[in-house]
Write a protein that holds these residues in place. Structure first.
Motif, short mmCIF file in Angstrom:
data_model
loop_
_atom_site.label_atom_id
_atom_site.label_comp_id
_atom_site.label_asym_id
_atom_site.label_seq_id
_atom_site.Cartn_x
_atom_site.Cartn_y
_atom_site.Cartn_z
N GLY A 35 1.34 4.01 -3.11
CA GLY A 35 1.17 5.45 -2.93
C GLY A 35 2.38 6.22 -3.42
N GLN A 72 2.71 8.95 -6.73
CA GLN A 72 3.23 10.31 -6.62
C GLN A 72 4.44 10.53 -7.52
N GLU A 124 0.83 -1.21 0.00
CA GLU A 124 0.00 0.00 0.00
C GLU A 124 0.87 1.26 0.00
N TRP A 125 1.90 1.26 0.82
CA TRP A 125 2.77 2.44 0.89
C TRP A 125 3.52 2.62 -0.43
#
Length: 199
Positions: free
Chosen positions: A184, A188, A180-181
């Motif tokens: 993300g 970006q 999940e990190w």
């Protein structure tokens, strides 16, 4: 295509680092736990891999973790007191190539005094120095809020300090948190060369 995107394609940013501890994340200890109420499973050494003179707890390392770690898309780095022994014994057990190793510098009296005052882990400062602004994940069983607070002030890039329960070692839930990190981060545009550019 914009000039900025062309530049990113020619010079992709480096992969995020994944600093990996051995005792706790890979070798569970301190049980029993809900996951291992009957004790820890053990695994046979992979064929042709060194097992003479190895740490007997190495048998607790699930070889299936190796492909999962390799699939994170990070540059894996040993961040453990095993030092070079992690490459001699743990990497072959996991089916991983030889990985970079963080060598721990001697602490100054000032470093030790600050660490004792703040509760910061002794690994935190050297890992931030090694990352040098690159995004990183640190997987360890001894991470606390003091480490997260120190990294937030002293590291210019993104960082995930992920504490693993040493009684269980790395679990599906831990890998989901890492994914999940990292997703993300990729969203970006900070992910490095392993993720495709987005329109």
């Amino acid at each position: 295509m914009t000039a900025e995107r062309r530049s990113r394609r020619r010079n992709p940013s480096p992969l995020p680092l994944l600093f990996l501890d051995v005792d706790g994340p890979l070798i569970p200890f301190g049980g029993p736990s809900a996951r291992h109420p009957e004790g820890y499973p053990t695994y046979l050494p992979p064929a042709g891999r060194p097992d003479e003179g190895m740490n007997p707890l190495l048998a607790r390392v699930d070889p299936g973790l190796g492909p999962r770690l390799a699939a994170t898309g990070c540059e894996l780095v040993w961040a453990t007191t095993w030092m070079d022994d992690a490459n001699a014994y743990v990497a072959p057990w996991l089916g991983l190539p030889e990985l970079p190793v963080v060598f721990w510098p001697d602490e100054t009296d000032e470093d030790m005094a600050e660490r004792m005052r703040t509760g910061r882990h002794w690994k935190t400062r050297p890992l931030v120095a090694r990352a040098a602004g690159r995004p990183f994940v640190w997987v360890d069983d001894e991470i606390t809020g003091a480490d997260r607070a120190w990294v937030a002030v002293h590291h210019s890039g993104r960082a995930l300090l992920h504490r693993v329960d040493p009684r269980d070692g790395l679990t599906d839930t831990d890998f989901e948190a890492l994914a999940e990190w990292l997703d993300g981060l990729a969203g970006q545009g900070l992910s490095g060369g392993s993720w495709p550019d987005t329109p």
